[in-house]
Design a protein around this motif. Sequence first.
Motif, PDB file in Angstrom:
ATOM      1  N   ARG B 182      -5.657 -61.469  39.364  1.00 16.92           N
ATOM      2  CA  ARG B 182      -5.877 -62.795  39.606  1.00 16.92           C
ATOM      3  C   ARG B 182      -5.309 -63.747  38.642  1.00 16.92           C
ATOM      4  NH1 ARG B 182     -12.040 -65.386  39.481  1.00 16.92           N
ATOM      5  NH2 ARG B 182     -11.398 -67.256  40.390  1.00 16.92           N
ATOM      6  N   GLY B 197      -9.023 -58.824  53.750  1.00 20.52           N
ATOM      7  CA  GLY B 197      -9.999 -57.489  53.451  1.00 20.52           C
ATOM      8  C   GLY B 197     -11.326 -58.031  53.133  1.00 20.52           C
ATOM      9  N   ARG B 198     -11.486 -59.002  52.735  1.00 18.79           N
ATOM     10  CA  ARG B 198     -12.628 -59.530  52.271  1.00 18.79           C
ATOM     11  C   ARG B 198     -13.497 -60.505  53.390  1.00 18.79           C
ATOM     12  NH1 ARG B 198     -12.161 -62.480  46.255  1.00 18.79           N
ATOM     13  NH2 ARG B 198     -11.559 -60.603  45.034  1.00 18.79           N
TER      14      ARG B 198
ATOM     15  N   ILE C  33      -5.686 -52.620  31.250  1.00 19.97           N
ATOM     16  CA  ILE C  33      -5.783 -52.079  32.743  1.00 19.97           C
ATOM     17  C   ILE C  33      -6.972 -51.461  33.053  1.00 19.97           C
ATOM     18  CG2 ILE C  33      -4.393 -50.952  34.328  1.00 19.97           C
ATOM     19  CD1 ILE C  33      -1.917 -50.994  32.939  1.00 19.97           C
ATOM     20  N   GLN C  41     -14.151 -55.405  43.883  1.00 23.57           N
ATOM     21  CA  GLN C  41     -13.349 -56.440  43.339  1.00 23.57           C
ATOM     22  C   GLN C  41     -13.893 -57.344  44.313  1.00 23.57           C
ATOM     23  OE1 GLN C  41     -11.509 -58.503  41.806  1.00 23.57           O
ATOM     24  NE2 GLN C  41      -9.311 -57.831  41.795  1.00 23.57           N
ATOM     25  N   ASP C  42     -13.892 -56.933  45.674  1.00 21.36           N
ATOM     26  CA  ASP C  42     -14.198 -57.765  46.911  1.00 21.36           C
ATOM     27  C   ASP C  42     -15.673 -58.260  46.703  1.00 21.36           C
ATOM     28  OD1 ASP C  42     -12.528 -55.986  49.464  1.00 21.36           O
ATOM     29  OD2 ASP C  42     -11.800 -57.373  48.063  1.00 21.36           O
ATOM     30  N   ASP C  47     -15.163 -61.129  38.858  1.00 19.07           N
ATOM     31  CA  ASP C  47     -14.416 -62.576  38.969  1.00 19.07           C
ATOM     32  C   ASP C  47     -15.266 -63.410  37.958  1.00 19.07           C
ATOM     33  OD1 ASP C  47     -13.067 -63.163  42.195  1.00 19.07           O
ATOM     34  OD2 ASP C  47     -12.296 -62.087  40.523  1.00 19.07           O
ATOM     35  N   LYS C  62      -6.125 -56.686  33.150  1.00 21.58           N
ATOM     36  CA  LYS C  62      -5.238 -56.652  34.449  1.00 21.58           C
ATOM     37  C   LYS C  62      -6.055 -55.753  35.487  1.00 21.58           C
ATOM     38  CE  LYS C  62      -0.817 -56.640  32.488  1.00 21.58           C
ATOM     39  NZ  LYS C  62       0.691 -56.090  32.351  1.00 21.58           N
ATOM     40  N   THR C  63      -6.895 -56.433  36.295  1.00 19.51           N
ATOM     41  CA  THR C  63      -7.740 -55.919  37.182  1.00 19.51           C
ATOM     42  C   THR C  63      -6.773 -55.359  38.272  1.00 19.51           C
ATOM     43  OG1 THR C  63      -9.297 -57.278  36.635  1.00 19.51           O
ATOM     44  CG2 THR C  63      -9.852 -56.016  38.514  1.00 19.51           C
ATOM     45  N   ILE C  64      -6.848 -53.782  38.557  1.00 14.75           N
ATOM     46  CA  ILE C  64      -6.179 -53.207  39.600  1.00 14.75           C
ATOM     47  C   ILE C  64      -7.191 -52.672  40.592  1.00 14.75           C
ATOM     48  CG2 ILE C  64      -4.184 -51.620  40.119  1.00 14.75           C
ATOM     49  CD1 ILE C  64      -3.292 -53.672  38.210  1.00 14.75           C
ATOM     50  N   SER C  65      -7.478 -53.221  41.684  1.00 11.08           N
ATOM     51  CA  SER C  65      -8.183 -52.617  42.737  1.00 11.08           C
ATOM     52  C   SER C  65      -7.632 -51.972  43.722  1.00 11.08           C
ATOM     53  CB  SER C  65      -9.203 -53.863  43.156  1.00 11.08           C
ATOM     54  OG  SER C  65      -8.346 -54.955  43.456  1.00 11.08           O
ATOM     55  N   MET C 180     -13.347 -51.978  52.833  1.00 13.20           N
ATOM     56  CA  MET C 180     -14.643 -51.971  53.405  1.00 13.20           C
ATOM     57  C   MET C 180     -14.671 -53.238  54.400  1.00 13.20           C
ATOM     58  SD  MET C 180     -17.352 -50.010  53.400  1.00 13.20           S
ATOM     59  CE  MET C 180     -17.511 -50.051  54.898  1.00 13.20           C
ATOM     60  N   GLY C 181     -14.220 -54.341  53.957  1.00 13.01           N
ATOM     61  CA  GLY C 181     -14.325 -55.312  54.694  1.00 13.01           C
ATOM     62  C   GLY C 181     -13.586 -55.303  56.168  1.00 13.01           C
ATOM     63  N   ASP C 182     -12.355 -54.782  56.168  1.00 12.88           N
ATOM     64  CA  ASP C 182     -11.641 -54.252  57.314  1.00 12.88           C
ATOM     65  C   ASP C 182     -12.525 -53.475  58.207  1.00 12.88           C
ATOM     66  OD1 ASP C 182      -8.775 -54.563  55.543  1.00 12.88           O
ATOM     67  OD2 ASP C 182      -9.475 -56.252  56.792  1.00 12.88           O
ATOM     68  N   ASN C 185     -15.297 -55.175  59.936  1.00 10.39           N
ATOM     69  CA  ASN C 185     -14.675 -55.888  61.161  1.00 10.39           C
ATOM     70  C   ASN C 185     -14.365 -55.249  62.372  1.00 10.39           C
ATOM     71  OD1 ASN C 185     -14.648 -58.347  59.787  1.00 10.39           O
ATOM     72  ND2 ASN C 185     -12.703 -57.735  58.713  1.00 10.39           N
ATOM     73  N   LEU C 204     -19.810 -60.598  54.119  1.00 12.20           N
ATOM     74  CA  LEU C 204     -19.050 -60.757  55.465  1.00 12.20           C
ATOM     75  C   LEU C 204     -19.987 -61.425  56.671  1.00 12.20           C
ATOM     76  CD1 LEU C 204     -16.514 -59.481  55.153  1.00 12.20           C
ATOM     77  CD2 LEU C 204     -16.979 -57.787  56.809  1.00 12.20           C
ATOM     78  N   SER C 207     -20.015 -65.066  55.779  1.00 13.19           N
ATOM     79  CA  SER C 207     -18.883 -65.781  56.030  1.00 13.19           C
ATOM     80  C   SER C 207     -18.324 -65.936  57.366  1.00 13.19           C
ATOM     81  CB  SER C 207     -17.555 -65.604  55.038  1.00 13.19           C
ATOM     82  OG  SER C 207     -17.325 -64.039  55.377  1.00 13.19           O
ATOM     83  N   ARG C 208     -18.690 -64.812  57.923  1.00  9.70           N
ATOM     84  CA  ARG C 208     -18.058 -64.555  59.335  1.00  9.70           C
ATOM     85  C   ARG C 208     -18.879 -63.896  60.476  1.00  9.70           C
ATOM     86  NH1 ARG C 208     -13.959 -60.763  62.337  1.00  9.70           N
ATOM     87  NH2 ARG C 208     -13.534 -61.982  64.063  1.00  9.70           N
TER      88      ARG C 208
END
Lengths: 388, 232, 286
Positions: B182, B197-198, C33, C41-42, C47, C62-65, C180-182, C185, C204, C207-208
């Motif tokens: 980010r 994805g979110r 790292i 992250q999601d 954040d 540096k967040t690598i998810s 997970m989100g996908d 869905n 999720l 928002s949706r």
Amino acid sequence: MTSGGPMLEVRGLQVQRGGRGVLDVASFHLGDGEFVSLIGPNGCGKSTLLLSMMGLLPRAAGEILFRGEDVFSGDRVARRRRMAMVLQEPLLFDATVHDNVAAGLRLRGLGREETRRRVGYYLERFRLGDLAQRSARKLSGGEARRVSLARALAVEPEVVFLDEPFASLDVPTRQSITADLERAIRGSRMAAVLVTHDRSEALRLSDRIVVMNEGRIVQSDAPSVVMNSPVNEFVASCVGMETILPGEVVRRNEWEVAIGVGGQEIDAVAEASVGEQVYCCVRPENVVIEVVNPTLTSSARNVYLARITRVASVGPYLEVRLDCGFPLVAHVTPDSFALLRLEEGKRVWASFKATAIHVIRKRRASAAAAGPAPANESVADGAASTQR
Amino acid sequence: MDLVLDGLAKAIALVVHLDPEVAGIALLSLEVSGLATLVSVVLGVSLGAAVALNQFPGKRAVVAIVNTGMGLPPVVVGLFVSILLWRNGPLGFLGLLYTPAAIVIAQSVIATPIVMGISISALQALPAALRTQILALGATRAQMVWMLVREARLPLMAGVMAGFGGVISEVGASIMVGGNVRGYTRVLTSATVMEVGRGNFDVAIALSLILLGACLAINWCLTAIQQRERPR
Amino acid sequence: MRPTTAAATMLAALALSAAPATAAAEPATKALILATTTSTQDSGLLDVLVPAFEKETGYFVKTISVGSGQAIAMARKGEADVLLVHSPADEKKVVEDGFGVNRRVVMHNDFVVVGPVTDPAGIRGARTTADAFEKIASSGALFLSRGDNSGTHAKEKGLWRSAAVNPEGRRWYQQTGLGMGDTLNVASEKGGYALTDRATYLSLKKSRAIALEVLVEKEPLLLNVYHVIEVAAARWPKVNAAGARAFADFVVSPRAQQMIARFGVDKVGAPLFVPDAGKPEAQLGL
């Protein structure tokens, strides 16, 4: 004419392509301001010779000297910039006419003012003034050809190589452009080497004609010598078998002129002025041999008492060489020859019509002397032409 | 359809309010892909000219390899570049992994074959005699190459656009070597994938529309240069 | 010509402006790292935590998810400095094998089994997940798995084992290979069951409006515990050990734990995580 050696000298040049020898020129030279025409069949090495003289092709052997310096060593680009070349296709850049003509000047780093001046001058010379801002993609064939010539001459080279620059143009366009080119070259001391298949063009423009075959130079002489005294059959077939007689116009009367040649006069139809140097060309098939004087009974204006000097067999007919005070060649069928009981040494009457003569006006010594170009000069050249 | 309209609304809102995070992501996308395209043009045109204008043994093989390279999957490039840049990998000492520079490197690798391949064919399409004519006009070899490149500018420009389009739209390499960090290596494409994805579809669509808009704007400029006002 | 020259210079300027940005490599000691999972992250928790950490310590994180499997693989290869993951079995192995040190519990959230409102397999309110999974298997109801070796996937496989069912290769068992989100869905679209962490489900749903409901929850096996692990500098000298320690210390600090406790309330109405730093393992039901 030249001080020191010739401007351009070629010695023992051998060039190969794909392992095969394509050029083997023992000797060739070009003097300052000299105009040489190069003729020969396709593939005989004319273009190769031109490219080599510019140092654009590697050689297998021999040397090429430009003003005494080896063309292949030292600052080749600087030397090349003293020459120019025009190829068969105009090969213009995708830009305006002005930018095309300026291309060579910009490569040499000429200043903006000087470039503009020169471009304007050469655009005028080739009658392209109105087209300066036109895109090169939108030009006719003739216009494109003029631009490529202007582009080459604008750099004011010491020698210009022209590789069949007028190919595939129609006759009037070709003659008009050739006239402009001639005037432009006359205005300077530029030497030129022109590769052409057009014999009258070669005749009119050249100081010397060079005939090539299979990579070698076969003959290199003044035009009338090459035309009248071809060194062998091959050259003869290249230049065309016709009599070419240099002479001077002594009288004119409307459309007719009388040309003094070898003590005689030849009547022809041409638009030449009194005092002009011209070539008279007569095709052998147009010469009639008679055993009685035809002056009062024939419409042919040119009648001469002649002596047969040599008879040779050429294919289906006989080539009869005559001496009328000037040399003349006639083609006669073996039957006629026998019927008239002709033989070497016999005195006969040779005649040909005034309309059968092709008059070629020699290039003038300088553009200034000639004054502005007569508008229908090209018409005059073509009017009496029966050849091509 | 509502989703797309929601996305459009969101996109407009983000742009109008100059949402700093989105602006940063968009700008980074343009900078990174722009720099990669610049690198690919310098390398691609010069190497392409060298190949097109010279004869050498194996030339055909080289051209075949370049043409194959035009279709390199970005994710494959990303994988191999990341293997090189891993801390314990051969180029690890450079400390470039998960930086914008790494994305530029990967995208340069993706775009250069595209620009090079198109340069080769563009230059080879010019008449062979043109080279001779240019040299006869007194050009040095460098001047000749420059003039040929200018003559072929139409297809070369198309090559630049193809290169740029290829990298600004790729996501596989960006994520692998960039890490989608980010505010640092997050670009429009990787952000879009993340938002999908979110489940934040409106944001994802907004980002996509911004990406499309940026592409359109850039290509408009490049096309203008390509088709620049021709004289009558 | 002029507007086009302007366009060209603009583009060149834009491209070249990237040069300083990309050339400025952050000083090596100050960059860190953090390898974590996509679901972490999601959730959005990082954040909040990461900027707080950066501000406090000046480190650049540096967040690598990625998937859990990849995160742990990164630790094994020394390509990460610190891990924040939720895959207990793999984590223990990493520590045993000497690649990870100082494994500390940070927080937990729980998994829930979600499915369509119609609940064709009738698992609503089941006491154990094992029960629920047995029912799903026997009724052949559609089940969507992440199938990506993530922490969630590992959890799910463990639950199938506890139900003594092997779903691999069965027609009703579909693996998406996605995050997970996908996966949710897809489950929502196809009316299937899935195992998910509560946080992803809640955000999720907000928002949706996905067509899934929580059907089984709050049983011990469904707990999803997060640990922070520092990558062993002894094995990989290039690891930023100081930075890793600083980050790990931070996430278990009272300040961070408070942030964790409050996280999610304004977004989805309930906290998404339960802070657990310092608690013994037994208490967590593991």
